[in-house]
Every structure is written in C-alpha cells, then in structure tokens.
Write an enzyme that holds these catalytic residues in place. Sequence first.
Site, mmCIF file in Angstrom:
data_model
loop_
_atom_site.group_PDB
_atom_site.id
_atom_site.type_symbol
_atom_site.label_atom_id
_atom_site.label_comp_id
_atom_site.label_asym_id
_atom_site.label_seq_id
_atom_site.Cartn_x
_atom_site.Cartn_y
_atom_site.Cartn_z
ATOM 1 N N SER A 181 -9.810 6.016 3.825
ATOM 2 C CA SER A 181 -9.011 6.687 4.845
ATOM 3 C C SER A 181 -9.828 7.092 6.058
ATOM 4 C CB SER A 181 -8.316 7.908 4.248
ATOM 5 O OG SER A 181 -9.253 8.905 3.956
ATOM 6 N N LYS B 75 -10.095 14.759 6.883
ATOM 7 C CA LYS B 75 -9.420 14.356 8.115
ATOM 8 C C LYS B 75 -10.092 14.989 9.319
ATOM 9 C CE LYS B 75 -5.389 12.350 6.652
ATOM 10 N NZ LYS B 75 -5.664 12.475 5.215
#
Lengths: 198, 198
Positions: free
Chosen positions: B119, B157
């Site tokens: 990711s 993130k």
Amino acid sequence: MLGLSRRQAEILAFLRERDATEHAPTLDEVCAALGLRSRGSLHKHVRALQAAGLVRAGVNGRGLQLCDPDADPEDTLPVLGRIAAGQPIEAIDQQQHLAVPSILRGRGQSYVLQVDGDSMIDEGILDGDWVVVEHRDVARNGELVVALVDDENATLKRFQLDGVEVVLHPANAAYEPQRYPADRVQIQGVVVGQMRRY
Amino acid sequence: MLGLSRRQAEILAFLRERDATEHAPTLDEVCAALGLRSRGSLHKHVRALQAAGLVRAGVNGRGLQLCDPDADPEDTLPVLGRIAAGQPIEAIDQQQHLAVPSILRGRGQSYVLQVDGDSMIDEGILDGDWVVVEHRDVARNGELVVALVDDENATLKRFQLDGVEVVLHPANAAYEPQRYPADRVQIQGVVVGQMRRY
DNA sequence: CACATTAGAGAACAAACGGAGAACGGGCAA
DNA sequence: TTGCCCGTTCTCCGTTTGTTCTCTAATGTG
C-alpha cells in the site's frame, strides 16, 4: 543469530563445520548428512536461515556455503559518497561513518553510498536514501549493482547478463535500459541493504 | 522480581540455568525437568511470570527462553509486529529486537514494524521493509503515520488534516485516499526511518 | 461450615514445525 | 541436442507445541 529452531541450528552447525574444509556441499549432500530425504524440506530451512540473517555464498548458485557472518563486528561502515545515474561517484572528502545494522550488511567489505536522483524510484529507492553496498566485482542476474561504465560513469542499476552483453535496467519508467558489451562494464559492488530517514 | 510463588521461582531458576547453554526448552521439557505432568499448569505459571515482568524470547512461539540482554539496548528497538493496510497491527508476542542506527531513530520512544503489503509502494516502502516508528499521538501534515481508525484498523498512510477531517493517503495508485472525521482517527506513531534488506 | 484461592491434571484446539515428494527451469557435460 | 544435476517452488500430511479451557483436590480464611 537470533531465533533459530532446533533443526535450523543443526543445519547451521553442519555448514559451519563443513565450510572451511571441503567443497561446498549440495542440498542433497546436506540431506544425506542430516538424514533427510527431501531437498525441498532442507531448502525450506535454508530459506528460513537466510531470513534470519544468514548470507549464502554461492559460486554460481550451486552449493551451500556460508560467508562468515561474524567477520565484521564493527558497527559502522564508511560513507564513500553520493551516487547519481550517469555520474562518477562523488566522493565525500571528509569521510563519514554510518552505523549499519548487521542484518543489512554484506559479507565482505562493505560501504555506504547516498543515492542522488530518481533513477531507482520504481524499486523503492528514493533520492537521499542510503544504500549498503558489498564490494564485489561479479554480480548475478537481477541483483542491484553499482556499475562503472567506460571507467567514467557510475550508476545504480539492476544487472542482467545477456550473452556477451550487459543490460543495466534503471527502475524508472522515464529512463531506458542500457546495453553494453561486457568489457565496458565493471561491477563495483552489489546493493545488500537500504536505509532512509524521514 | 516481586511476589513469586515457590513454583514460579523454581521455574525461573531452571530457565536461568538452561538459558545460556542449550536450545530453549519446550513446555514439555520443563514439565519433565520439574516433575509436572501438565503443560497447561506450567503455562499458567509462565503467564504469571510474564505478568510479574519476565520477558520471553522465543524462536517463533516455540521454546521457553528468557530475554537475554546480551544485545546492547542502546542500539536496538523492539519489533512490535507487522502492519498491513486495513488490518490491526499483527503483534509479535515473543519480542524480537532489531539494531537501528541512531540516525534512523526518533526522539522519543520508538519501535519497529515490518510492512506487509504494497500500500505504500509509491513512497518507496515495499513489502517486507522495516519502518522505524516514533511513538506519538499527534502528526503534522504530510507525515507518514501509523493511524488507528475506529479502534480497529491500523494503517500506514500519509497524514493530512483538512479542517475537521483527516485524510489518509495511501501511496499506491490502486487505492483511494480515505476521509474520516478527526475523532475516528487516532495517531499511534510517525514513521521516522525505514530499512530494507536485499 | 461456606467460600475463595491456588496448584495441578487433562482435553481440545490452532498454529508452527518437520518432512515427503512432485514439478519446473537453468546450467552443464556428453 | 539430449540428459543429468541441482536449486527452487509447490502442495500435502503427520507431529510438536503453545494456549485455553474445564474439572478436581488441597489449602486457607471468615
């Protein structure tokens, strides 16, 4: 070495013993010595050992041989300079040293370079990252190498030997792979680790 | 160590003795050595010892071994587990430690997570990389954070505060940024370093 | 005595380990 | 070219081991 299971420790001990003396044993030979019947099973253990930090010295992919992991207890490696695609390595005059965890270190003599530019961005190596380079003059296909072309330009590229030609693959869609006759390319080292600071 | 029962002291003594020499004994082996017949009973004691502050260092969940402080605690950080996008942090119980160069370390308390999945691939963080995380509960715009959403899902993130909303940007074109009200997102740490082994 | 606390036994379960064997592909020698 | 050796990857299966659970006996404690 941390976290070895019983079997793994056995295998490591066997390799350590065998290492210095004879030829590097094949998987089958190690199987026979340890009473295993399946190369596959042994290979699973070997992979686990590698994951635990063991480094293998393959002549050309054949034979199980360790490269002595307790060779260099020193914690720091010299930072030789910066490397940018197509430029000679820009040496840092005042030599810095950088602490490098043992699991990121190569087996032989190693050093650290700071990466300049985005030519390896698709491999997850960004501008400013440090790469740990093991000093070697041969490389296997697929390894990330510091290559010197025509004794002038040092680059960080993925290595591929294609017959008598060397293909140096950048990892950036914006650049093209480069092909050279093998005698124009000299391998200076192989990347074994990478570090970044945010 | 405070408040140990007779049995617990016995077990601790046995482990201390055994520790340095051979392989970490299994529960069954300790049972045999101490004259117990039930793993379950022994395990209860071990849990009590852990509650009293004992730290276990196991291979992979196997074997009873005390955490030997042979490694310099200055240079190592605990590896808390693996982090995958959208999954809770998968903790590693038997705590490993990893040497982390000081320049990759944060100011405060820090720890290491191994990255699971792709990711963050566009930021140069690949599957299997280690990230060094500084424990903090606030982040600035643009920082790479370990965020907990709804007390359930931990993700890696890029952080952005947009008014009362938090935007979490993945670094993979295949995934979408996510917006949450600020009170649903809890910052658990900020990435300050990264390491990879080839 | 009623009740809580503790130590242990043993069953049941999931995960990890250890191994077998088949299949694939690359390198090398005949 | 063909065949062999060897490393690698894969699936499958039995065993070991840590963990959790319930149950029982012993020991305090009011």
